[in-house]
Design an enzyme around this catalytic site. Structure first.
Site, PDB file in Angstrom:
ATOM      1  NE  ARG A  27       0.000 -15.240   5.725  1.00 37.69           N
ATOM      2  CZ  ARG A  27      -0.670 -15.840   4.757  1.00 37.69           C
ATOM      3  NH1 ARG A  27      -0.045 -16.598   3.895  1.00 37.69           N
ATOM      4  NH2 ARG A  27      -1.970 -15.712   4.659  1.00 37.69           N
ATOM      5  CD1 TRP A  73      -2.156  -7.143   8.703  1.00 34.85           C
ATOM      6  CD2 TRP A  73      -3.947  -6.857   7.398  1.00 34.85           C
ATOM      7  NE1 TRP A  73      -1.951  -6.026   7.948  1.00 34.85           N
ATOM      8  CE2 TRP A  73      -3.020  -5.821   7.142  1.00 34.85           C
ATOM      9  CE3 TRP A  73      -5.138  -6.875   6.693  1.00 34.85           C
ATOM     10  CZ2 TRP A  73      -3.258  -4.825   6.215  1.00 34.85           C
ATOM     11  CZ3 TRP A  73      -5.378  -5.879   5.772  1.00 34.85           C
ATOM     12  CH2 TRP A  73      -4.438  -4.864   5.540  1.00 34.85           C
ATOM     13  N   GLY A 100     -10.570 -15.191   7.204  1.00 34.11           N
ATOM     14  CA  GLY A 100     -11.699 -15.040   6.282  1.00 34.11           C
ATOM     15  C   GLY A 100     -12.700 -14.065   6.855  1.00 34.11           C
ATOM     16  CD  GLU A 480      -0.778   3.226 -10.049  1.00 32.54           C
ATOM     17  OE1 GLU A 480      -0.566   4.379  -9.647  1.00 32.54           O
ATOM     18  OE2 GLU A 480      -0.334   2.221  -9.472  1.00 32.54           O
ATOM     19  CE  LYS A 484       2.923   1.332  -9.156  1.00 32.26           C
ATOM     20  NZ  LYS A 484       1.978   1.614  -8.100  1.00 32.26           N
ATOM     21  CG  HIS A 503      -2.419  21.192 -26.093  1.00 33.36           C
ATOM     22  ND1 HIS A 503      -2.851  22.217 -26.910  1.00 33.36           N
ATOM     23  CD2 HIS A 503      -3.450  20.310 -26.041  1.00 33.36           C
ATOM     24  CE1 HIS A 503      -4.096  21.979 -27.297  1.00 33.36           C
ATOM     25  NE2 HIS A 503      -4.480  20.830 -26.791  1.00 33.36           N
ATOM     26  CE  LYS A 602       3.070  -1.108   0.614  1.00 34.78           C
ATOM     27  NZ  LYS A 602       2.677  -0.869  -0.780  1.00 34.78           N
TER      28      LYS A 602
END
Ligand code: F6R
Length: 607
Positions: A27, A73, A100, A480, A484, A503, A602
């Protein structure tokens, strides 16, 4: 995101906790820690990988049967040992792990400090440890419940007390927590993956529920101490499926995560009531902002697309002239930067080499700098003067999805924040924020159309070239969408401003070269319709992303995916979602490895 594991039983808690934490490694995390109760309460923490924690804890010879553990994290404060969980009370008797965000932590912290509690970390979680200490009168369960009655925000948390060696107290509100039920032992985890090798019987805690775990029992209560009866469920997933939340790929999971990811970024920040945004880490004074004459946004790839949307937002809402630069280009010319320039670096990873170099160049020339970053404590996050974290959670799929929509959501908030220091009225600001707060629900509605989008993908996956077209705020969405598709399916796709298409690119159009139009119902709707007509007149196939209630488009486009109506500044977030799903399904149909597309990394830490 952060992970929690806990154990109470007759086995060696240390081993169970470490193996549970390892199951949560996928994770993403930056530090980890455990708290174990034997003769007293011991806490061991380490920055970096679980093996670092394992090495430190190997020296711990006492055999504890109760413990809680955490992978962090970072959200509040850098990834350091001090900020890692568990956090302890001043008397060192209470240990807390928490996932949280405690939204009113600053207020609670101030009150506790006035009462003499000493804080050692920068985290929001530490207030929980001191608050529980303040409320502890011999009953840990009651102390946790009393504390939660004044807490605002989200939590999945676990608490142990040195003098109450027979229990763990856990609670949940908005952050997952599951209890693993064993024989003469019980477990807790934020994710069943951590405990599945010990038990497949689990109780899912719901929001605003608290549980008291002992060796033999699990008792669950609501926040008013009313006992609740909960069902025990049996898990029949395998571990790999669980890591991906039951989805086939991280990319799909991350697409589906977006409503929650955006909610996390908005929590405690967007206030409709006062038409303002509360940002803690900006570190630039109102006076300094008043001297900003121009904004330069710099970024790469998908983050650059978010920057193009940011340009529109900052000019519209804050009235500040804004330019967007590819970081790789910015750094190699002689950009004109003066003290009136504010540079905003956008980066998911916070480590992209070109973006970092552009930031350093701007700083050296005297610009004030802000970061819009996902990974807390990353290099860019540390080097900017201030900024905001997007709180998207770890993004594991190489193709960016939830980071993009969270970047746009953050840019809307930042534009309102800066706008309110200038001429943006309270009512317009409230209106924008109100609409932004509705975005997670509207994204959910789009995600529910996944099967319909899959059928459309099946029609389009045979083509080898695509044009993505949109105007105004939909133009960066077109870019975008095209990125993708090309990066995960290896299909050639180009994004263009819809009007610019005539154009040049229009020469490409034939029945085998489809166009994807992003066409919300705004002041450019009719003009975009004319662009669709131009494609149709050349026998081009058209897939339209349009707003609910737009029946006209059905007569013109070959296929339509509808998204809910929204304020124009929120619409790029919504129109991006079907394009992510379309790319995902097309890539799967072509047999591509969507989570690890060829040739891509990444985090691009080389030039
Ligand atoms: C595309 C993608 C990349 C990144 C780019 C910048 O899906 O993920 O284009 O957006 O490499 O990365 P960050 O945002 O980490 O600076």
């Amino acid at each position: 995101m952060c992970g929690i594991v806990g154990y109470i039983g007759s086995k060696n808690a240390k081993e169970i906790l470490i193996s549970g934490l390892k199951r949560l490694e996928y994770r993403g995390y930056d530090s980890a820690g455990v708290a174990l109760t034997s003769d007293n309460l011991d806490v061991v923490k380490a920055v970096g990988k679980i093996v670092n924690l394992e090495e430190k804890i190997n020296g711990f010879k006492k055999e504890a049967k109760i413990g809680i553990a955490h992978t962090r994290w970072a959200t509040h404060g850098a990834p350091t040992e001090i900020n890692a969980h568990p956090h302890m009370s001043c008397d060192k008797k209470i240990a807390v792990v928490h996932n949280g965000i405690i939204e009113n932590y600053a207020d609670l912290k101030e009150k506790l400090q006035r009462k003499g509690y000493k804080f050692s970390s920068e985290t929001d979680t530490e207030v929980l440890a001191h608050l529980i200490e303040e409320n502890f009168k011999g009953d840990l369960l009651k102390a946790v419940m009393d504390s939660l009655s004044v807490v605002e925000g989200t939590y999945g948390l676990a608490v142990i007390h040195a003098d109450q060696k027979d229990k763990i107290v856990v609670a949940r509100n908005g952050s997952p927590l599951v209890i693993g039920v064993g024989k003469g032992e019980n477990f807790i985890a934020s994710d069943v993956a951590a405990i599945l090798s010990y038990t497949d019987k689990v109780i899912y805690l719901a929001d605003k529920e608290v549980a008291l775990l002992t060796l033999k029992d699990v008792n669950i209560f609501d926040l008013t101490s009313r006992p609740l009866k909960k069902e025990i469920s049996k898990i029949d997933w395998d571990l790999e499926a669980i890591e991906k939340g039951g989805y086939d790929h991280f990319m799909l999971k991350e697409i589906m995560d977006q409503p929650q990811a955006i909610k996390n970024g908005l929590a405690g920040r967007a206030s409709v009531k006062d038409g303002n945004v509360h940002l803690g880490g900006i570190n630039i004074t109102a006076k300094e902002f008043a001297s900003v004459r121009r904004i330069v946004i710099t970024a790469c790839g998908t983050s650059w697309h978010a920057g193009l949307i940011g340009e529109f937002l900052l000019e519209k809402l804050a009235g500040i002239p804004t330019e967007v630069e590819y970081a790789s280009e910015f750094r190699y010319r002689n950009p004109i930067i003066d003290p009136g320039t504010l540079l905003i670096a956008i980066s998911q990873s916070g480590e992209t080499a070109d973006t970092l170099a552009a930031l350093r160049e701007a700083k050296q020339k005297g610009a004030k700098t802000l970061g819009i970053i996902n990974v807390v404590g990353s290099t860019i996050a540390r080097e900017v003067d201030g900024g905001m974290y997007i709180h998207a959670g770890p993004e594991i799929g190489v193709a960016s999805t939830k980071a993009f929509t969270c970047q746009v959501s953050s840019l809307i908030m930042l534009s309102v924040y800066l706008g309110r220091m200038r001429n943006l009225s309270m009512s317009e600001a409230s209106n924008v924020l109100q609409e932004l707060l509705l975005a997670p629900e509207k994204i959910d509605e789009i995600l529910q159309q996944a099967q319909k989008i899959k059928k459309i993908a099946a029609k389009y996956c045979k083509y080898s070239d695509f044009l993505y077209l949109g105007r105004n705020l939909s133009y960066p969405v077109a870019l975008e969408g095209a990125l993708k598709l090309k990066e995960i399916s290896y299909i050639h796709a180009e994004g263009y401003p819809a009007a610019e298409m005539k154009h040049g690119p229009i020469a490409l159009i034939d029945p085998d070269f489809p166009s994807v139009f992003i066409i919300p119902k705004n002041n450019l709707y009719e003009k975009t319709i004319s662009n669709i007509e131009e494609i149709k007149a050349r026998s081009g196939r058209v897939l339209a992303i349009a707003e609910e209630g737009d029946n006209f488009i059905q007569n013109l486009a070959d296929d339509v995916i509808y998204i809910p109506k929204s304020h124009e500044v929120v619409s790029p977030i919504l129109s991006t979602i079907p394009l992510q799903l379309l790319s995902y399904f097309i890539a799967i149909m072509k047999g591509c490895d969507v989570d690890k597309p060829r040739n891509l990394a990444k985090s691009v830490t080389v030039e």
